[in-house]
Design an enzyme around this catalytic site. Structure first.
Site, PDB file in Angstrom:
ATOM      1  N   SER A 229       0.603  -3.885   0.366  1.00 53.21           N
ATOM      2  CA  SER A 229      -0.585  -3.268  -1.018  1.00 53.21           C
ATOM      3  C   SER A 229      -0.390  -5.334  -1.757  1.00 53.21           C
ATOM      4  CB  SER A 229       0.513  -2.621  -1.680  1.00 53.21           C
ATOM      5  OG  SER A 229      -0.408  -2.036  -3.002  1.00 53.21           O
TER       6      SER A 229
ATOM      7  N   LYS B 269      -4.125  -3.738   1.038  1.00 46.34           N
ATOM      8  CA  LYS B 269      -4.360  -2.676  -0.200  1.00 46.34           C
ATOM      9  C   LYS B 269      -4.541  -3.683  -1.850  1.00 46.34           C
ATOM     10  CE  LYS B 269      -1.756   0.933  -1.928  1.00 46.34           C
ATOM     11  NZ  LYS B 269      -1.210   2.028  -2.223  1.00 46.34           N
TER      12      LYS B 269
ATOM     13  N   LYS C 287      -5.278  -3.245  -5.701  1.00 50.45           N
ATOM     14  CA  LYS C 287      -4.831  -2.719  -7.138  1.00 50.45           C
ATOM     15  C   LYS C 287      -6.247  -3.295  -7.762  1.00 50.45           C
ATOM     16  CE  LYS C 287      -1.232  -0.276  -6.460  1.00 50.45           C
ATOM     17  NZ  LYS C 287      -1.197   1.070  -5.367  1.00 50.45           N
TER      18      LYS C 287
ATOM     19  N   ASP D 107      -6.965   0.873  -4.980  1.00 52.42           N
ATOM     20  CA  ASP D 107      -6.132   1.212  -5.609  1.00 52.42           C
ATOM     21  C   ASP D 107      -5.782   1.805  -6.717  1.00 52.42           C
ATOM     22  OD1 ASP D 107      -4.268   3.408  -6.052  1.00 52.42           O
ATOM     23  OD2 ASP D 107      -2.321   2.866  -4.710  1.00 52.42           O
TER      24      ASP D 107
ATOM     25  N   GLU E 135      -8.470   5.535  -3.046  1.00 49.57           N
ATOM     26  CA  GLU E 135      -7.182   5.788  -3.410  1.00 49.57           C
ATOM     27  C   GLU E 135      -7.123   5.796  -5.174  1.00 49.57           C
ATOM     28  OE1 GLU E 135      -3.828   3.837  -2.071  1.00 49.57           O
ATOM     29  OE2 GLU E 135      -2.104   5.504  -3.059  1.00 49.57           O
TER      30      GLU E 135
ATOM     31  N   ASP F 271      -2.605   9.980  -4.094  1.00 51.38           N
ATOM     32  CA  ASP F 271      -1.743   9.545  -3.486  1.00 51.38           C
ATOM     33  C   ASP F 271      -1.141  10.272  -4.804  1.00 51.38           C
ATOM     34  OD1 ASP F 271       0.686   8.183  -4.719  1.00 51.38           O
ATOM     35  OD2 ASP F 271      -0.013   5.748  -4.286  1.00 51.38           O
TER      36      ASP F 271
ATOM     37  N   LYS G 289       3.336  10.481   0.320  1.00 48.94           N
ATOM     38  CA  LYS G 289       5.466   9.421  -0.030  1.00 48.94           C
ATOM     39  C   LYS G 289       5.940  10.877   0.459  1.00 48.94           C
ATOM     40  CE  LYS G 289       2.820   6.209  -2.720  1.00 48.94           C
ATOM     41  NZ  LYS G 289       2.667   5.761  -4.266  1.00 48.94           N
TER      42      LYS G 289
ATOM     43  N   GLY H  86       4.358   3.812  -0.309  1.00 49.33           N
ATOM     44  CA  GLY H  86       5.561   3.590  -0.001  1.00 49.33           C
ATOM     45  C   GLY H  86       5.361   3.238  -1.848  1.00 49.33           C
TER      46      GLY H  86
HETATM   47  O1  OSB Z   1      -0.093   3.284  -6.005  1.00 48.76           O
HETATM   48  O2  OSB Z   1       0.672   3.567  -3.614  1.00 48.76           O
HETATM   49  C1  OSB Z   1       0.894   3.347  -5.298  1.00 48.76           C
HETATM   50  C2  OSB Z   1       3.785   0.722  -5.366  1.00 48.76           C
HETATM   51  C3  OSB Z   1       4.380   1.765  -6.727  1.00 48.76           C
HETATM   52  C4  OSB Z   1       4.050   2.649  -7.047  1.00 48.76           C
HETATM   53  C5  OSB Z   1       2.758   3.337  -6.914  1.00 48.76           C
HETATM   54  C6  OSB Z   1       2.072   2.442  -5.094  1.00 48.76           C
HETATM   55  C7  OSB Z   1       3.075   1.587  -5.607  1.00 48.76           C
HETATM   56  C8  OSB Z   1       2.232   0.705  -4.068  1.00 48.76           C
HETATM   57  C9  OSB Z   1       3.268  -0.384  -3.523  1.00 48.76           C
HETATM   58  O3  OSB Z   1       1.232   0.538  -4.016  1.00 48.76           O
HETATM   59  C10 OSB Z   1       3.276  -0.080  -1.805  1.00 48.76           C
HETATM   60  C11 OSB Z   1       4.642  -0.108  -1.200  1.00 48.76           C
HETATM   61  O4  OSB Z   1       5.106   0.199  -1.219  1.00 48.76           O
HETATM   62  O5  OSB Z   1       4.370  -1.683  -0.700  1.00 48.76           O
HETATM   63 MG    MG Z   2      -1.254   4.887  -4.741  1.00 57.37          MG
END
Ligand code: OSB
Ligand code: MG
Length: 368
Positions: free
Chosen positions: A135, A161, A163, A188, A213, A238, A262, A290
């Site tokens: 990510s 992924k 952001k 995401d 996402e 999510d 999650k 995660g």
């Molecule tokens: O939206 O998936 C998410 C990390 C913290 C809070 C929300 C998210 C995330 C990540 C990290 O995208 C994913 C990872 O742990 O590698």
């Molecule tokens: Mg997410």
């Protein structure tokens, strides 16, 4: 048998590289580690609530309060040792999924350790390697982002992924797609958009994304359904999925076609399992999200991702992608291009290093 002692520690660990989402840029992570002891065996769980209520309404301090005041006394008063029984009792308390779920994970680790089997086996997992993904946060420039993606691909990651947020969406996808036309790519938004942004979001369709996402706010199942009808790219939820019932509602309404599971966000492995089985029966793929967990929480996620319906690559990366001093030995590493081998020792199958936990601890409390 009864639980003899429960310990909670509040930790802060610095990231290798800052992590920026549509809601904040962070340089470290504050979280809780729970340990439950029975017959000299210790089960570990991670509570993934964050310091600020930005991803969800939970916070580390709020979770600490709920654990100390309600959940831990509930275990002692009810002489609870089994995670399934704990899940039923803990569900009397509304919300606070991460607090409930993290302590449940400690009981699962304990149960698997006492049975001498890896957690994946207790859960009925079907694979010994899971598909890893990485990510990538928002960077200072598109050049920085492309360079970072390049590094991750060089390390063997096959699914990226990104952001996204207003001003960092179509251009970010275009920049990454130009250099990596074939990489498995998804985005995401962490709820940054609203239905008023529909036309902008539809511009993401041509990038051949695996999924988009959480474009809208967590409570907004209805608007997600409206957007999904107009987009070719599957939506994945999510933040919106906080229980079996929200998963069922989202699928019945057509709010998404894929679900990010999650375990903390849904309140534990029992609830995770219900969502998983429901999705599997309806041919809806899931994958494991995660929360930038330490090796303890991430090891838990590795075992969860062995369940059969985890059909998309997961947000599970190597220890060094997150922390220089991860809490476990050995570190989690890629076992092949884009895969991570699931530890095969009892329980989570990795050894938490007490000295590293102590070094990262801000506070600790013991309950008997
Ligand atoms: O939206 O998936 C998410 C990390 C913290 C809070 C929300 C998210 C995330 C990540 C990290 O995208 C994913 C990872 O742990 O590698
Ligand atoms: Mg997410």
């Amino acid at each position: 048998m009864t639980i003899e002692r429960i310990e909670m520690a509040l930790l802060k660990l610095p990231y290798v590289h800052f992590f920026e989402t549509s809601f904040s840029r962070d340089y470290d992570r504050t979280f809780i580690i729970a340990r439950v002891y029975e017959d000299g065996v210790c089960g570990y769980g991670e509570i993934v609530a964050e310091e600020a209520p930005l991803y969800s309404g939970e916070t580390t301090e709020g979770a600490w309060h709920v654990l100390k005041t309600f959940l831990i006394p509930m275990i002692f008063a009810g002489k609870i040792t089994e995670p399934e029984e704990y899940a039923v009792q803990a569900k009397r308390f509304r919300g606070n999924q991460m607090a409930r779920g993290g302590l449940e994970l400690a009981l699962w680790d304990l149960k698997a350790k006492k049975a001498g089997v890896p957690l994946a086996k207790l859960y009925g997992g079907v694979r010994d390697e899971i598909e890893a993904g990485v990510s990538c946060g928002i960077e200072d420039s598109l050049a920085d982002l492309v360079a970072r993606v390049d590094t991750f691909i060089g390390q063997g990651y096959r699914r990226i992924k990104l952001k996204i947020k207003h001003g960092w969406d179509v251009d970010a996808c275009a920049a990454v797609r130009e250099k990596f036309p074939d990489v498995l790519l998804q985005v995401d938004a962490n709820g940054a958009y609203s239905l008023a942004d529909k036309e902008q979001l539809k511009k993401l369709d041509p990038f051949n994304l695996l999924l988009i996402e959480q474009p809208f706010a967590p409570y907004d199942l209805w608007d997600h359904a409206k957007l999904q009808r107009e987009m070719k790219t599957p939506l994945c939820l999510d933040e919106s999925i906080i229980s079996f019932d929200t998963a069922r509602a989202a699928l019945e309404m057509g709010s998404c076609r894929i679900i990010n599971i999650k375990v903390g966000r849904v309140g534990g492995a029992v609830e995770m399992r219900k969502i998983h089985d429901y999705c599997e029966a309806r041919d809806v793929p899931v994958w494991c999200g995660g929360m930038l967990e330490s090796g303890i929480g991430r090891a838990h996620n590795l075992h969860i991702a062995t369940l059969p319906d985890f059909k998309y690559p997961n947000d599970l990366s190597a220890s060094r992608r997150y922390y220089t001093e991860d809490l476990i030995d050995p570190f989690i590493e890629l076992s092949g291009p884009g895969t991570i081998r699931v530890p095969d020792g009892p329980g989570i199958g990795v050894h938490p290093v007490e000295a590293r936990i102590a070094k990262a601890s801000l506070r600790k409390e013991i309950f008997k």
